[in-house]
Enzyme design. Structure first.
Site, PDB file in Angstrom:
ATOM      1  N   ASN A   8       0.811  -1.009  -0.065  1.00 61.82           N
ATOM      2  CA  ASN A   8      -0.067   0.028   0.014  1.00 61.82           C
ATOM      3  C   ASN A   8       1.015   1.192   0.059  1.00 61.82           C
ATOM      4  OD1 ASN A   8      -1.567   2.270   0.980  1.00 61.82           O
ATOM      5  ND2 ASN A   8      -3.022   0.937   1.675  1.00 61.82           N
ATOM      6  N   ASP A  10      -0.153   4.509  -0.142  1.00 57.45           N
ATOM      7  CA  ASP A  10      -0.609   5.796   0.437  1.00 57.45           C
ATOM      8  C   ASP A  10       0.317   6.479   1.130  1.00 57.45           C
ATOM      9  OD1 ASP A  10      -3.055   4.540  -0.511  1.00 57.45           O
ATOM     10  OD2 ASP A  10      -4.061   4.038   1.552  1.00 57.45           O
ATOM     11  N   HIS A  11       1.110   6.008   2.172  1.00 59.36           N
ATOM     12  CA  HIS A  11       1.824   7.079   3.037  1.00 59.36           C
ATOM     13  C   HIS A  11       2.972   7.725   2.052  1.00 59.36           C
ATOM     14  CE1 HIS A  11      -1.158   6.809   5.722  1.00 59.36           C
ATOM     15  NE2 HIS A  11      -1.194   5.525   5.732  1.00 59.36           N
ATOM     16  N   ARG A  19       4.303  18.797   2.163  1.00 59.71           N
ATOM     17  CA  ARG A  19       4.728  20.082   1.736  1.00 59.71           C
ATOM     18  C   ARG A  19       4.168  20.438   0.504  1.00 59.71           C
ATOM     19  NH1 ARG A  19       9.660  21.650   3.694  1.00 59.71           N
ATOM     20  NH2 ARG A  19       9.289  21.422   5.968  1.00 59.71           N
ATOM     21  N   HIS A  44      -5.463   3.625  -1.628  1.00 59.96           N
ATOM     22  CA  HIS A  44      -7.008   3.854  -1.026  1.00 59.96           C
ATOM     23  C   HIS A  44      -7.220   5.694  -1.351  1.00 59.96           C
ATOM     24  CE1 HIS A  44      -9.665   4.183   2.622  1.00 59.96           C
ATOM     25  NE2 HIS A  44     -10.287   4.490   1.657  1.00 59.96           N
ATOM     26  N   ARG A  46      -9.170   8.362  -0.980  1.00 58.26           N
ATOM     27  CA  ARG A  46     -10.253   8.679   0.248  1.00 58.26           C
ATOM     28  C   ARG A  46     -10.886   9.992  -0.379  1.00 58.26           C
ATOM     29  NH1 ARG A  46      -9.041   6.310   5.452  1.00 58.26           N
ATOM     30  NH2 ARG A  46     -10.714   7.376   6.246  1.00 58.26           N
ATOM     31  N   ARG A  50      -6.668  12.664   1.184  1.00 60.52           N
ATOM     32  CA  ARG A  50      -5.710  12.967   2.100  1.00 60.52           C
ATOM     33  C   ARG A  50      -4.277  12.459   1.657  1.00 60.52           C
ATOM     34  NH1 ARG A  50      -7.417   9.875   7.499  1.00 60.52           N
ATOM     35  NH2 ARG A  50      -9.547  10.713   7.088  1.00 60.52           N
ATOM     36  N   HIS A  51      -4.235  11.317   1.092  1.00 61.81           N
ATOM     37  CA  HIS A  51      -3.180  10.839   0.320  1.00 61.81           C
ATOM     38  C   HIS A  51      -3.009  10.709  -0.786  1.00 61.81           C
ATOM     39  CE1 HIS A  51      -5.184   7.237   1.648  1.00 61.81           C
ATOM     40  NE2 HIS A  51      -4.795   7.194   2.924  1.00 61.81           N
ATOM     41  N   GLU A  71      -8.708   0.655  -3.277  1.00 57.19           N
ATOM     42  CA  GLU A  71      -9.504   0.416  -1.990  1.00 57.19           C
ATOM     43  C   GLU A  71     -10.364   1.919  -2.039  1.00 57.19           C
ATOM     44  OE1 GLU A  71      -7.973   0.849   1.936  1.00 57.19           O
ATOM     45  OE2 GLU A  71      -6.266  -0.629   1.508  1.00 57.19           O
ATOM     46  N   THR A 101      -7.284   6.207  10.310  1.00 60.03           N
ATOM     47  CA  THR A 101      -7.003   5.305   9.150  1.00 60.03           C
ATOM     48  C   THR A 101      -8.447   4.240   9.221  1.00 60.03           C
ATOM     49  OG1 THR A 101      -5.782   3.265   8.827  1.00 60.03           O
ATOM     50  CG2 THR A 101      -6.031   3.741  10.854  1.00 60.03           C
ATOM     51  N   THR A 102      -8.402   3.247   8.505  1.00 69.54           N
ATOM     52  CA  THR A 102      -9.524   2.613   8.254  1.00 69.54           C
ATOM     53  C   THR A 102      -9.866   1.713   9.455  1.00 69.54           C
ATOM     54  OG1 THR A 102      -9.161   2.403   5.944  1.00 69.54           O
ATOM     55  CG2 THR A 102     -10.975   1.088   6.823  1.00 69.54           C
ATOM     56  N   GLU A 152     -11.029  -9.076   2.484  1.00 69.79           N
ATOM     57  CA  GLU A 152      -9.743  -9.112   3.462  1.00 69.79           C
ATOM     58  C   GLU A 152     -10.119  -8.709   4.738  1.00 69.79           C
ATOM     59  OE1 GLU A 152      -6.722  -6.472   1.825  1.00 69.79           O
ATOM     60  OE2 GLU A 152      -6.379  -5.514   3.548  1.00 69.79           O
ATOM     61  N   HIS A 189      -3.591  -4.617   7.829  1.00 64.89           N
ATOM     62  CA  HIS A 189      -3.995  -3.550   8.753  1.00 64.89           C
ATOM     63  C   HIS A 189      -2.827  -3.645   9.932  1.00 64.89           C
ATOM     64  CE1 HIS A 189      -5.184   0.211  10.492  1.00 64.89           C
ATOM     65  NE2 HIS A 189      -5.713   0.124   9.130  1.00 64.89           N
ATOM     66  N   GLY A 190      -2.068  -2.787  10.024  1.00 63.65           N
ATOM     67  CA  GLY A 190      -1.388  -2.547  11.138  1.00 63.65           C
ATOM     68  C   GLY A 190      -0.046  -3.673  11.300  1.00 63.65           C
ATOM     69  N   GLY A 211       1.170  -1.257   4.452  1.00 60.63           N
ATOM     70  CA  GLY A 211       1.585  -0.103   3.881  1.00 60.63           C
ATOM     71  C   GLY A 211       2.271   0.747   4.952  1.00 60.63           C
ATOM     72  N   HIS A 212       1.638   1.005   5.954  1.00 58.48           N
ATOM     73  CA  HIS A 212       2.098   2.159   6.748  1.00 58.48           C
ATOM     74  C   HIS A 212       3.486   1.865   7.391  1.00 58.48           C
ATOM     75  CE1 HIS A 212       2.742   4.283  10.609  1.00 58.48           C
ATOM     76  NE2 HIS A 212       2.113   5.364   9.896  1.00 58.48           N
TER      77      HIS A 212
HETATM   78  N1  PXP Z   1      -5.911  -3.112   4.026  1.00 61.85           N
HETATM   79  C1  PXP Z   1      -6.731  -2.206   4.001  1.00 61.85           C
HETATM   80  C2  PXP Z   1      -8.109  -2.289   3.656  1.00 61.85           C
HETATM   81  C3  PXP Z   1      -6.373  -0.930   4.612  1.00 61.85           C
HETATM   82  O1  PXP Z   1      -7.367   0.250   4.654  1.00 61.85           O
HETATM   83  C4  PXP Z   1      -5.049  -0.720   4.943  1.00 61.85           C
HETATM   84  C5  PXP Z   1      -4.669   0.962   5.184  1.00 61.85           C
HETATM   85  O2  PXP Z   1      -4.897   1.787   4.101  1.00 61.85           O
HETATM   86  C6  PXP Z   1      -4.243  -1.632   4.815  1.00 61.85           C
HETATM   87  C7  PXP Z   1      -4.542  -2.889   4.204  1.00 61.85           C
HETATM   88  C8  PXP Z   1      -2.856  -1.504   5.268  1.00 61.85           C
HETATM   89  O3  PXP Z   1      -2.822  -1.268   6.514  1.00 61.85           O
HETATM   90  P1  PXP Z   1      -1.320  -0.664   7.160  1.00 61.85           P
HETATM   91  O4  PXP Z   1      -1.109   0.692   6.471  1.00 61.85           O
HETATM   92  O5  PXP Z   1      -1.571  -0.555   8.589  1.00 61.85           O
HETATM   93  O6  PXP Z   1      -0.228  -1.767   6.789  1.00 61.85           O
END
Ligand code: PXP
Length: 239
Positions: A8, A10-11, A19, A44, A46, A50-51, A71, A101-102, A152, A189-190, A211-212
């Site tokens: 992912n 996004d970040h 910036r 994602h 959104r 935001r990202h 997403e 976050t989600t 998922e 996630h996480g 992702g994060h």
């Molecule tokens: N899966 C879904 C559906 C998510 O919304 C996210 C966060 O955007 C992730 C996976 C990835 O989560 P993380 O960024 O905490 O790794």
């Protein structure tokens, strides 16, 4: 079965947007994911942008060999964007503007009537639909009724701490229930280097989306090394 790793991005966009310029470019991250052996790109878009922004999605589509997993909230705006771009997969997620976050999975059971036409339209456009849900038999039952080919499983509760292993068991049971019913289970996630092992070891899971942590760790060791290390930990856990 080889466990796929979807990255992912996004970040990368979060840092760029801090910036307001062009650096770091999420597309450059995509090239690194490709080089590091990632199996897919997740992003994602959104409602509040935001990202990831519309221009990022425009630039990405058609410029990567990897499958793109979009997403999206279950809204008419996002449906139109998905139908225009036709990514490999569309993952329906709950979205609240105030959340960081989600947080939590989609209430597929409670929103059947809202989701059903979206699942049908996405499927008819050749897009593989995934539902981001809690590892809860009621939600899996709803996914079966919606004919979603993929779910998922939200690993957020597990990632926040699972001292008695109950959340891991819920995830493992949910993955098994999905496969029994012909649904391909993914998870995410996480997830981090420290907690990915037990999740990757759940044999029915086909894909993790992360992702994060990967982007955060890239600050210290680089994105390619961060992805490669995650890949290695997943492979070790699969034995
Ligand atoms: N899966 C879904 C559906 C998510 O919304 C996210 C966060 O955007 C992730 C996976 C990835 O989560 P993380 O960024 O905490 O790794």
């Amino acid at each position: 079965m080889r466990l796929r790793l979807g990255v992912n991005i996004d970040h990368v966009a979060t840092i760029r947007n801090a910036r307001g310029g062009l650096h770091p470019d999420p597309l450059r991250a995509v090239r690194i994911v490709e080089a590091a052996g990632g199996d897919g790109i997740t992003l994602h878009l959104r409602e509040d942008r935001r990202h990831i922004r519309d221009g990022d999605l425009d630039a990405l589509m058609g410029s990567t060999v990897l499958p793109v997993n979009l997403e999206m909230a279950a809204t008419e705006e996002m449906l139109a964007i998905a139908l225009k771009h036709r990514p490999h997969a569309a993952m329906l997620v709950p979205e609240r503007r105030q959340e960081r976050t989600t947080e939590g999975g989609l209430d597929a059971a409670g929103q059947h009537n809202h989701l059903a036409p979206m699942v049908t339209q996405l499927t008819d456009a050749g897009i593989r639909v995934s539902l981001f849900i809690e590892p809860d038999p009621r939600q899996i039952d709803a996914a079966i009724r919606l004919r979603a080919p993929v779910v998922e499983l939200h690993t957020g509760k597990y990632a926040h701490g699972d001292p008695d292993g109950s959340e891991l068991r819920r995830l493992a049971d949910a993955a098994a229930l999905c496969v029994k019913n012909g649904i391909e289970p993914h998870a995410g996630h996480g997830l981090t280097f420290d907690n990915v092992g037990p999740i990757a070891a759940i044999p029915q899971l086909a894909e993790l989306n992360i992702g994060h942590f990967l982007v955060g760790e890239a600050i210290f060791i680089g994105l390619e090394a961060s992805i490669r290390e995650m890949r290695a930990l997943m492979d070790t856990a699969r034995g």
